[in-house]
Design a protein around this motif. Structure first.
Motif, mmCIF file in Angstrom:
data_model
loop_
_atom_site.group_PDB
_atom_site.id
_atom_site.type_symbol
_atom_site.label_atom_id
_atom_site.label_comp_id
_atom_site.label_asym_id
_atom_site.label_seq_id
_atom_site.Cartn_x
_atom_site.Cartn_y
_atom_site.Cartn_z
ATOM 1 N N GLY A 72 13.218 -53.480 66.891
ATOM 2 C CA GLY A 72 12.752 -54.195 65.704
ATOM 3 C C GLY A 72 11.349 -54.734 65.878
ATOM 4 O O GLY A 72 10.505 -54.631 64.983
ATOM 5 N N ALA A 73 11.074 -55.301 67.049
ATOM 6 C CA ALA A 73 9.734 -55.840 67.320
ATOM 7 C C ALA A 73 8.704 -54.721 67.338
ATOM 8 O O ALA A 73 7.598 -54.874 66.812
ATOM 9 C CB ALA A 73 9.729 -56.593 68.645
ATOM 10 N N ALA A 74 9.057 -53.579 67.928
ATOM 11 C CA ALA A 74 8.136 -52.443 67.949
ATOM 12 C C ALA A 74 7.830 -51.986 66.522
ATOM 13 O O ALA A 74 6.678 -51.670 66.196
ATOM 14 C CB ALA A 74 8.730 -51.297 68.758
ATOM 15 N N GLY A 75 8.833 -51.953 65.668
ATOM 16 C CA GLY A 75 8.618 -51.562 64.279
ATOM 17 C C GLY A 75 7.726 -52.536 63.534
ATOM 18 O O GLY A 75 6.802 -52.137 62.816
ATOM 19 N N VAL A 76 7.977 -53.826 63.701
ATOM 20 C CA VAL A 76 7.176 -54.854 63.023
ATOM 21 C C VAL A 76 5.733 -54.818 63.510
ATOM 22 O O VAL A 76 4.786 -54.862 62.710
ATOM 23 C CB VAL A 76 7.803 -56.251 63.219
ATOM 24 N N VAL A 77 5.542 -54.723 64.819
ATOM 25 C CA VAL A 77 4.181 -54.659 65.360
ATOM 26 C C VAL A 77 3.478 -53.405 64.851
ATOM 27 O O VAL A 77 2.299 -53.451 64.484
ATOM 28 C CB VAL A 77 4.194 -54.716 66.910
ATOM 29 N N GLY A 78 4.198 -52.284 64.787
ATOM 30 C CA GLY A 78 3.607 -51.056 64.269
ATOM 31 C C GLY A 78 3.155 -51.195 62.830
ATOM 32 O O GLY A 78 2.065 -50.740 62.460
ATOM 33 N N VAL A 79 3.973 -51.820 61.996
ATOM 34 C CA VAL A 79 3.596 -52.041 60.589
ATOM 35 C C VAL A 79 2.367 -52.938 60.507
ATOM 36 O O VAL A 79 1.418 -52.647 59.777
ATOM 37 C CB VAL A 79 4.770 -52.658 59.790
ATOM 38 N N LEU A 80 2.354 -54.023 61.265
ATOM 39 C CA LEU A 80 1.222 -54.948 61.209
ATOM 40 C C LEU A 80 -0.070 -54.306 61.700
ATOM 41 O O LEU A 80 -1.132 -54.491 61.103
ATOM 42 C CB LEU A 80 1.542 -56.212 62.010
ATOM 43 N N VAL A 81 0.005 -53.525 62.771
ATOM 44 C CA VAL A 81 -1.186 -52.843 63.285
ATOM 45 C C VAL A 81 -1.682 -51.819 62.264
ATOM 46 O O VAL A 81 -2.881 -51.723 61.992
ATOM 47 C CB VAL A 81 -0.896 -52.181 64.651
ATOM 48 N N THR A 82 -0.759 -51.062 61.683
ATOM 49 C CA THR A 82 -1.146 -50.061 60.682
ATOM 50 C C THR A 82 -1.791 -50.721 59.467
ATOM 51 O O THR A 82 -2.836 -50.264 58.983
ATOM 52 C CB THR A 82 0.076 -49.236 60.242
ATOM 53 N N LEU A 83 -1.192 -51.793 58.966
ATOM 54 C CA LEU A 83 -1.779 -52.502 57.824
ATOM 55 C C LEU A 83 -3.137 -53.096 58.183
ATOM 56 O O LEU A 83 -4.067 -53.071 57.375
ATOM 57 C CB LEU A 83 -0.839 -53.595 57.331
ATOM 58 N N GLY A 84 -3.257 -53.622 59.391
ATOM 59 C CA GLY A 84 -4.530 -54.183 59.836
ATOM 60 C C GLY A 84 -5.621 -53.128 59.921
ATOM 61 O O GLY A 84 -6.756 -53.335 59.459
ATOM 62 N N LEU A 85 -5.282 -51.974 60.491
ATOM 63 C CA LEU A 85 -6.264 -50.891 60.594
ATOM 64 C C LEU A 85 -6.636 -50.346 59.221
ATOM 65 O O LEU A 85 -7.817 -50.121 58.932
ATOM 66 C CB LEU A 85 -5.718 -49.768 61.479
ATOM 67 N N ALA A 86 -5.651 -50.129 58.359
ATOM 68 C CA ALA A 86 -5.926 -49.614 57.020
ATOM 69 C C ALA A 86 -6.746 -50.618 56.208
ATOM 70 O O ALA A 86 -7.700 -50.248 55.515
ATOM 71 C CB ALA A 86 -4.629 -49.282 56.296
ATOM 72 N N GLY A 87 -6.385 -51.893 56.294
ATOM 73 C CA GLY A 87 -7.141 -52.915 55.578
ATOM 74 C C GLY A 87 -8.556 -53.054 56.102
ATOM 75 O O GLY A 87 -9.506 -53.190 55.330
ATOM 76 N N GLY A 88 -8.708 -53.003 57.427
ATOM 77 C CA GLY A 88 -10.045 -53.084 58.019
ATOM 78 C C GLY A 88 -10.912 -51.903 57.639
ATOM 79 O O GLY A 88 -12.094 -52.057 57.314
ATOM 80 N N LEU A 89 -10.333 -50.708 57.651
ATOM 81 C CA LEU A 89 -11.084 -49.522 57.259
ATOM 82 C C LEU A 89 -11.470 -49.589 55.787
ATOM 83 O O LEU A 89 -12.608 -49.267 55.418
ATOM 84 C CB LEU A 89 -10.251 -48.270 57.534
ATOM 85 N N THR A 90 -10.550 -50.047 54.957
ATOM 86 C CA THR A 90 -10.847 -50.196 53.528
ATOM 87 C C THR A 90 -11.979 -51.188 53.322
ATOM 88 O O THR A 90 -12.893 -50.963 52.528
ATOM 89 C CB THR A 90 -9.595 -50.650 52.761
ATOM 90 N N TRP A 91 -11.942 -52.277 54.039
ATOM 91 C CA TRP A 91 -12.981 -53.306 53.929
ATOM 92 C C TRP A 91 -14.334 -52.748 54.374
ATOM 93 O O TRP A 91 -15.358 -53.030 53.768
ATOM 94 C CB TRP A 91 -12.586 -54.520 54.762
ATOM 95 N N LEU A 92 -14.328 -51.918 55.425
ATOM 96 C CA LEU A 92 -15.578 -51.359 55.930
ATOM 97 C C LEU A 92 -16.207 -50.344 54.982
ATOM 98 O O LEU A 92 -17.430 -50.278 54.859
ATOM 99 C CB LEU A 92 -15.351 -50.695 57.292
ATOM 100 N N VAL A 93 -15.393 -49.523 54.335
ATOM 101 C CA VAL A 93 -15.948 -48.460 53.498
ATOM 102 C C VAL A 93 -16.117 -48.867 52.039
ATOM 103 O O VAL A 93 -16.699 -48.118 51.266
ATOM 104 C CB VAL A 93 -15.101 -47.161 53.580
ATOM 105 N N ARG A 94 -15.633 -50.032 51.671
ATOM 106 C CA ARG A 94 -15.781 -50.499 50.285
ATOM 107 C C ARG A 94 -17.261 -50.674 49.961
ATOM 108 O O ARG A 94 -18.035 -51.183 50.760
ATOM 109 C CB ARG A 94 -15.043 -51.830 50.130
ATOM 110 N N ARG A 95 -17.646 -50.245 48.773
ATOM 111 C CA ARG A 95 -19.034 -50.379 48.363
ATOM 112 C C ARG A 95 -19.389 -51.856 48.179
ATOM 113 O O ARG A 95 -18.639 -52.606 47.559
ATOM 114 C CB ARG A 95 -19.287 -49.624 47.063
ATOM 115 N N PRO A 96 -20.515 -52.288 48.708
ATOM 116 C CA PRO A 96 -20.906 -53.688 48.560
ATOM 117 C C PRO A 96 -21.144 -54.049 47.088
ATOM 118 O O PRO A 96 -21.673 -53.242 46.326
ATOM 119 C CB PRO A 96 -22.203 -53.817 49.349
#
Length: 103
Positions: A72-96
């Motif tokens: 369960g912990a591995a699954g939760v950490v995986g979801v949080l890391v994936t959301l963090g990476l996707a959100g960070g990438l979205t934030w980086l490529v978003r047009r200013p």
């Protein structure tokens, strides 16, 4: 983002965390398709540990034990890391100067 959009995101994240943290308890302990085929055809002995074999949740083990908490912990950490990476990438490529969702 509208109140409805924000609520939808929150519900989606909560559902993903519940699925990763609870439903993973019931995952099959049987080998996956590739592992099964390797055993069946006789090349399973050639398998090597991956580069991530020493990571904290390798093989869903935590402190060397496989139990509901570790999977369960591995699954939760995986979801949080994936959301963090996707959100960070979205934030980086978003047009200013363009608010999210206002293309």
């Amino acid at each position: 983002m509208s109140r409805r959009g924000r609520a939808l995101w929150i519900v989606g994240v909560v559902v993903a965390l519940v699925v990763a943290g609870v439903v993973s308890w019931y995952a099959s302990g049987s080998p996956d398709g590739l592992e099964w085929a390797a055993e069946r055809t006789g090349f399973a002995h050639t398998a090597e540990d991956s580069a991530a074999a020493g990571s904290p949740f390798a093989d869903y083990l935590w402190n060397g034990e496989e139990n509901r908490l570790s999977s369960g912990a591995a699954g939760v950490v995986g979801v949080l890391v994936t959301l963090g990476l996707a959100g960070g990438l979205t934030w980086l490529v978003r047009r200013p100067g363009v608010p999210a969702g206002k293309d």
